[in-house]
Design an enzyme around this catalytic site. Sequence first.
Site, PDB file in Angstrom:
ATOM      1  N   HIS A   1      41.917  24.500  30.396  1.00  0.00           N
ATOM      2  CA  HIS A   1      41.082  25.590  29.887  1.00  0.00           C
ATOM      3  C   HIS A   1      40.727  26.554  31.011  1.00  0.00           C
ATOM      4  O   HIS A   1      39.771  26.318  31.736  1.00  0.00           O
ATOM      5  CB  HIS A   1      39.797  25.025  29.277  1.00  0.00           C
TER       6      HIS A   1
ATOM      7  N   CYS B   1      45.480  25.087  25.454  1.00  0.00           N
ATOM      8  CA  CYS B   1      45.207  23.740  24.929  1.00  0.00           C
ATOM      9  C   CYS B   1      45.962  23.528  23.612  1.00  0.00           C
ATOM     10  O   CYS B   1      47.184  23.569  23.605  1.00  0.00           O
ATOM     11  CB  CYS B   1      43.702  23.520  24.791  1.00  0.00           C
TER      12      CYS B   1
ATOM     13  N   GLU C   1      39.266  29.275  30.839  1.00  0.00           N
ATOM     14  CA  GLU C   1      37.930  29.847  30.611  1.00  0.00           C
ATOM     15  C   GLU C   1      36.816  28.908  31.058  1.00  0.00           C
ATOM     16  O   GLU C   1      35.662  29.290  31.107  1.00  0.00           O
ATOM     17  CB  GLU C   1      37.781  30.236  29.132  1.00  0.00           C
TER      18      GLU C   1
END
Lengths: 188, 261
Positions: free
Chosen positions: A165, A59, A167
Amino acid sequence: MVSLKAIITDHPHEIAAAKAVIFPGVGSFNYAAAVLRDKQLAKALLEVIADGKPFLGICLGMQLLFSQSEEADKIEEPAEGLKVITGEVKRFPATLRVPHVGWNKVNPVSNHPLFEGLTDGAYFYFTHSYYVKPEDNRHTLALTNYGFSFTSAVISNNLFGVQFHPEKSGPAGLRLLSNFGKIIADQD
Amino acid sequence: MLAKRIIPCLDVRDGRVVKGTRFINLRDAGDPVELAGFYYSEGADEIVFLDITASVEGRRATLDVVYRTAEAVFIPLTVGGGIDSPEFMQELLQSGADKVSLNTAALRDPWLIKAGAERFGSQCIVIAIDARRIDQAGQDINLKWEVYSHGGRQPTGRDVIEWAVEVERIGAGEILLTSMDADGTLDGYDNDLLAAVTGSVRIPVIASGGAGTLEHLYEALTIGRAHAVLAASILHFGTYSIAGIKEYLSAKGLPVRPVNS
């Protein structure tokens, strides 16, 4: 799940000692760039990259690989990013819903170990108002469509950046992170 | 093109899921962490915890639940309920929440929205709006809705559309819109309300309240033009699975993120 031994740090010497770096980030470009400079982190990160150690920006962490962002346009003395990839960081046009938030498709432009085992067009989770535009399209590793096609992953040797993202992207995101782990392991 | 999101909502009190569920394969269906993990593996696109605790101990329990959930569930996590300061927002975000949902406190003090957006970014700030139709003697023209606060107990005199436009202007990144008229009926979302709000703001709107069938979800996303649907009862009672919902919506031509991808 991903099996990487990781530490969270803001110490230049710990970054220098690492085998690889994941550089996440949410927030404003200018503020983050200033912190990198003030804490002597920019130098440590640049050394890691120059040494060819695997590096993954996420990001804002990817946007900071570029020199400057339109986000800093209204600021008198905008802080500079790491400048390892030439290009621009631009704001999505006002004709689109901004920020771009949600699950969108990621299409790698070529076969790369970072996307191994992932289907072309796998969904990843995005949340951002700015996107990168590398000058040299060889730095574009994947594309995503949001009103138009933009670069959602970048590459320069062992340096990677993703706008989404991993994650927060469920099994696909974990797969990408473990692929990055494999890239690290292959360095030995 | 963004996928339409399916978002299970878990009501939590003192660290436990309040509304019962019918999943017998869960070790402890009252544990929010385990239930969130179950929905994650089922293909949920996001999880919402609505914490209906007010006490300080309850807040600690919530932070602990958020922390443990974020360790095991790799999709965005939104937490709402009783959030009344940027400090508490920060605690939640640091514990692993990706977004916070504000309701009554934002109505009392809209500055909270601005403060939260400036500090953490608009993408973190969800404004929950509880809306009830204003009875206009059977007139279908010029439908109006009033905002309610305090968990739907207090009318505020505010117009829903005006409030939605205002929260977007101040810095909200998303609106979680609950129809109090439809909530619990299983008769479908209030699609007039949804269409009125989605037509007035540019930020994403999450539809909540009234889902009873798969068609209801489809209608909220098409007629109501919602970007996501929040579902509680139909998921908790096992009426539909997330996979089943996504299969249905996909067959109807809506973009959804495939389960297990």
